[in-house]
Design an enzyme around this catalytic site. Structure first.
Site, PDB file in Angstrom:
ATOM      1  N   ASN A 165       4.293   7.056  -9.721  1.00 52.56           N
ATOM      2  CA  ASN A 165       2.985   7.205  -9.356  1.00 52.56           C
ATOM      3  C   ASN A 165       2.606   8.775  -9.045  1.00 52.56           C
ATOM      4  OD1 ASN A 165       0.265   6.878  -8.599  1.00 52.56           O
ATOM      5  ND2 ASN A 165       0.682   5.417  -6.607  1.00 52.56           N
ATOM      6  N   HIS A 211      -1.032  -8.790   0.140  1.00 45.88           N
ATOM      7  CA  HIS A 211      -1.537  -7.690   1.052  1.00 45.88           C
ATOM      8  C   HIS A 211      -2.723  -8.167   1.649  1.00 45.88           C
ATOM      9  CE1 HIS A 211       0.490  -3.766  -0.748  1.00 45.88           C
ATOM     10  NE2 HIS A 211       1.377  -4.741  -0.352  1.00 45.88           N
ATOM     11  N   ARG A 267       1.674  -9.109   3.850  1.00 49.27           N
ATOM     12  CA  ARG A 267       1.855  -7.700   4.438  1.00 49.27           C
ATOM     13  C   ARG A 267       0.576  -7.346   4.987  1.00 49.27           C
ATOM     14  NH1 ARG A 267       2.442  -1.622   1.814  1.00 49.27           N
ATOM     15  NH2 ARG A 267       0.215  -1.904   1.937  1.00 49.27           N
ATOM     16  N   TYR A 305      -3.340   5.435   5.411  1.00 46.54           N
ATOM     17  CA  TYR A 305      -2.754   5.178   4.222  1.00 46.54           C
ATOM     18  C   TYR A 305      -2.633   3.481   3.631  1.00 46.54           C
ATOM     19  CZ  TYR A 305       0.541   5.406   0.242  1.00 46.54           C
ATOM     20  OH  TYR A 305       1.167   5.535  -0.863  1.00 46.54           O
ATOM     21  N   ASP A 340       4.205  -2.464   6.780  1.00 46.99           N
ATOM     22  CA  ASP A 340       4.753  -1.152   6.180  1.00 46.99           C
ATOM     23  C   ASP A 340       4.527  -0.159   6.960  1.00 46.99           C
ATOM     24  OD1 ASP A 340       5.487   0.850   4.523  1.00 46.99           O
ATOM     25  OD2 ASP A 340       4.879  -0.044   2.642  1.00 46.99           O
ATOM     26  N   HIS A 353       5.359   2.921   6.082  1.00 49.79           N
ATOM     27  CA  HIS A 353       5.383   4.268   5.052  1.00 49.79           C
ATOM     28  C   HIS A 353       5.881   5.700   5.465  1.00 49.79           C
ATOM     29  CE1 HIS A 353       1.782   1.737   3.567  1.00 49.79           C
ATOM     30  NE2 HIS A 353       2.682   1.825   2.467  1.00 49.79           N
ATOM     31  N   GLU A 359       8.657  -2.293   7.170  1.00 49.90           N
ATOM     32  CA  GLU A 359       9.272  -1.573   6.063  1.00 49.90           C
ATOM     33  C   GLU A 359       9.286  -0.185   6.239  1.00 49.90           C
ATOM     34  OE1 GLU A 359       6.834  -2.625   2.622  1.00 49.90           O
ATOM     35  OE2 GLU A 359       7.480  -0.802   1.654  1.00 49.90           O
ATOM     36  N   GLU A 392      11.900   2.011  -1.200  1.00 52.07           N
ATOM     37  CA  GLU A 392      10.717   2.146  -2.334  1.00 52.07           C
ATOM     38  C   GLU A 392      10.999   3.585  -2.857  1.00 52.07           C
ATOM     39  OE1 GLU A 392       7.120   0.993  -0.721  1.00 52.07           O
ATOM     40  OE2 GLU A 392       6.201   3.005  -0.802  1.00 52.07           O
ATOM     41  N   ARG A 399      14.283  -2.244  -0.988  1.00 54.08           N
ATOM     42  CA  ARG A 399      12.946  -2.123  -1.428  1.00 54.08           C
ATOM     43  C   ARG A 399      12.857  -1.559  -2.846  1.00 54.08           C
ATOM     44  NH1 ARG A 399       8.796  -4.332  -1.265  1.00 54.08           N
ATOM     45  NH2 ARG A 399       7.342  -2.561  -1.008  1.00 54.08           N
ATOM     46  N   HIS A 457       9.961  -3.382  -4.403  1.00 51.62           N
ATOM     47  CA  HIS A 457       8.703  -2.700  -4.295  1.00 51.62           C
ATOM     48  C   HIS A 457       7.749  -3.415  -5.676  1.00 51.62           C
ATOM     49  CE1 HIS A 457       6.263   0.963  -4.724  1.00 51.62           C
ATOM     50  NE2 HIS A 457       5.566   0.277  -4.142  1.00 51.62           N
ATOM     51  N   ASP A 464       0.686   0.174  -8.592  1.00 49.65           N
ATOM     52  CA  ASP A 464       1.374   1.006  -9.714  1.00 49.65           C
ATOM     53  C   ASP A 464       2.560   1.129 -10.408  1.00 49.65           C
ATOM     54  OD1 ASP A 464       1.604   1.875  -6.436  1.00 49.65           O
ATOM     55  OD2 ASP A 464       3.163   2.835  -7.353  1.00 49.65           O
ATOM     56  N   GLU A 491       7.566  -8.303  -3.550  1.00 48.11           N
ATOM     57  CA  GLU A 491       5.868  -7.775  -3.298  1.00 48.11           C
ATOM     58  C   GLU A 491       5.136  -7.999  -4.580  1.00 48.11           C
ATOM     59  OE1 GLU A 491       5.662  -3.704  -2.759  1.00 48.11           O
ATOM     60  OE2 GLU A 491       3.575  -3.813  -1.819  1.00 48.11           O
ATOM     61  N   TRP A 500       9.695  15.422   8.853  1.00 48.47           N
ATOM     62  CA  TRP A 500      10.482  14.349   8.581  1.00 48.47           C
ATOM     63  C   TRP A 500      10.059  13.560   7.432  1.00 48.47           C
ATOM     64  CZ3 TRP A 500       8.086  14.574  13.069  1.00 48.47           C
ATOM     65  CH2 TRP A 500       7.190  13.605  13.325  1.00 48.47           C
TER      66      TRP A 500
HETATM   67  C1  CS2 Z   1       3.532   0.785  -0.592  1.00 46.80           C
HETATM   68  C2  CS2 Z   1       3.052   1.125  -1.792  1.00 46.80           C
HETATM   69  O1  CS2 Z   1       3.737  -1.381  -1.567  1.00 46.80           O
HETATM   70  C3  CS2 Z   1       4.131  -0.665  -0.950  1.00 46.80           C
HETATM   71  O2  CS2 Z   1       5.276  -0.890  -0.068  1.00 46.80           O
HETATM   72  O3  CS2 Z   1       4.332   1.497   0.371  1.00 46.80           O
HETATM   73  O4  CS2 Z   1       1.532   1.281  -1.587  1.00 46.80           O
HETATM   74  C4  CS2 Z   1       3.302   2.784  -2.274  1.00 46.80           C
HETATM   75  O5  CS2 Z   1       2.872   3.494  -1.219  1.00 46.80           O
HETATM   76  C5  CS2 Z   1       2.764   3.096  -3.642  1.00 46.80           C
HETATM   77  O6  CS2 Z   1       3.157   2.289  -4.407  1.00 46.80           O
HETATM   78  C6  CS2 Z   1       3.093   4.552  -3.997  1.00 46.80           C
HETATM   79  O7  CS2 Z   1       2.931   4.688  -5.296  1.00 46.80           O
HETATM   80 MG    MG Z   2       5.903   0.433   1.179  1.00 49.18          MG
END
Ligand code: CS2
Ligand code: MG
Length: 402
Positions: free
Chosen positions: A37, A122, A147, A159, A210, A212, A236, A262, A283, A312, A316, A339, A402
């Site tokens: 992505n 999701h 999730r 995000y 998540d 992130h 996650e 991921e 992941r 993951h 995408d 997922e 970080w």
């Molecule tokens: C995410 C994704 O699916 C997940 O767990 O973290 O949305 C991730 O951020 C995207 O796939 C990034 O390309």
């Molecule tokens: Mg993720």
């Protein structure tokens, strides 16, 4: 059998996908997902300029040797771009192997350990009420694991939370947009959110969340500890995974299961996380983790430490990766969960798939190989459009360190 041609198809049916198609002298071809992505063109360039010329003439059945050729044979090994290319090559070769032997991929890697693959969907919302409605809607669709992500009061854009009922898509067209993040607002909000979500979902639905990579180890430890009474299936990416020792702090304070990786791409990103039993789920997906050949090794090592798969599977990653993951997850003993966010309808104009959702799980048919095909003519209708993942700044304007 010999490889006589390989090409990279980049298309954008709703979002960008990169697909490698390898053709043999026996007319059999295989597909591999090469989507990274926001960096699609870099993988395409690496495949076209450096990998494909060395692939021509090789016997596609030699998946193990070819994997090592493109991993160990390359001086500048590892990294997301190279490993996505290696993954695509490997996936396409296993697809060819299955077609040549007239059997689905899962039969080549151990056969069926299960008939179907448990998936999580999701649920997203701009605020608590919208998020709770979304959780109920996912339960209604039959999902057994969900999730949950929500907009955070005081943070303009969270995000991964799509606005105005748009399809899930963290990448934005054009250059990266900058978003502002505030960890203390996030940490104060999430445990209260999950108390309400658990109440609505009941005890029989698995809940996931998540982070992130937005927390420091001690912040993540606090979150994992406070979420403990809500019995999450997993938390996650609580921290940026490159500091493997950071996970020790989380474990010291909490029994909330942890999923990570991921953004990882080799077994070496996981080694201490496995041997010290610092995580519970892997992941790293097939498409970025070296394909089937390498992920079989990662999964075997994980199983020794009672760690399961949890690949993951955001939108995408292409339908080729999803189908290959279903085969893989049907086969390995230490499968955890997969997922699953259905791709937009328009994606089906380009990719012909062989899986279906039923009662909280994905099932796949017994088409030889991976079983997904691409319509190259249809792909031409959807040219590549640059889209990038956002950059995060802290409220005071500085970047995360970080
Ligand atoms: C995410 C994704 O699916 C997940 O767990 O973290 O949305 C991730 O951020 C995207 O796939 C990034 O390309
Ligand atoms: Mg993720």
């Amino acid at each position: 059998m010999k490889i006589i041609d390989a090409k990279v198809i980049v298309c954008c049916p709703g979002r960008n996908f990169v697909t490698l198609k390898i053709t043999t002298d026996q007319g059999i071809y295989g597909l591999g997902d090469a989507t990274l992505n926001g960096m699609e063109k870099t993988v395409e360039a690496y495949l076209v300029n450096y990998c494909i010329p060395s692939l021509l003439g090789k016997d596609p059945m030699n998946t193990e040797d070819i994997w090592h050729y493109f991993y160990r044979g390359v001086y500048w090994r590892r990294g997301a771009v190279s490993m996505t290319a290696v993954s695509a090559i490997d996936m396409a070769l296993w697809d060819i192997k299955g077609k040549a032997l007239n059997t689905p991929l899962y039969n080549l890697i151990g056969g069926k350990s299960r008939e179907k693959v448990l998936v999580y969907s999701h649920a997203n919302g701009r605020d608590i009420d919208e998020t709770l409605q979304s959780v109920s809607a996912e339960i209604e669709k039959g999902f057994k694991a969900i999730r949950v992500q929500s907009g955070i009061p005081g943070i303009e854009n969270t995000y991964g939370v799509p606005l105005n009922n748009k399809p899930y898509e963290p990448a934005h067209k054009g250059l990266p947009v900058e978003e502002i993040w505030d960890t203390s607002k996030y940490l104060n909000f999430v445990p209260a959110l999950f108390e309400k979500v658990r109440h609505v979902a009941g005890e029989n639905i698995h809940l996931l969340h998540d982070v992130h990579h937005r927390c420091t180890p001690v912040e993540a430890a606090r979150l994992a500890k406070e979420l403990e009474p809500m019995h999450l299936f997993w938390l996650e990416d609580p921290v940026a995974g490159e500091l493997q020792e950071g996970l020790r702090l989380i474990r010291k304070h909490s029994t909330t299961p942890i999923a990570i990786g991921e953004v990882f791409n080799t077994i070496y990103d996981y080694s201490s996380l496995f041997t010290e039993q610092l995580i519970d789920y892997v992941r790293m997906p097939l498409v970025h983790g070296g394909g089937i050949t390498h992920m079989l090794k990662v999964t075997a090592m994980a199983s020794v430490y009672h760690i399961c798969t949890g690949f993951h599977g955001a939108t995408d990653l292409s339908p080729v990766n999803l189908a290959a993951s279903i085969h893989f997850n049907m086969s390995v003993n230490n499968f955890g969960i997969q997922e699953y966010m259905p791709h937009q309808e328009i994606v089906n104009e380009v990719f012909k798939t062989n899986y279906r959702f039923e009662d909280g799980s994905l099932l796949i048919d017994d088409t030889p190989g991976i079983g997904v095909d691409i319509d190259e003519i249809a792909a031409l209708k959807f040219p590549y459009t640059m889209a990038r993942l956002p950059v995060n700044r802290k409220r005071d304007g500085t970047m995360f360190n970080w």
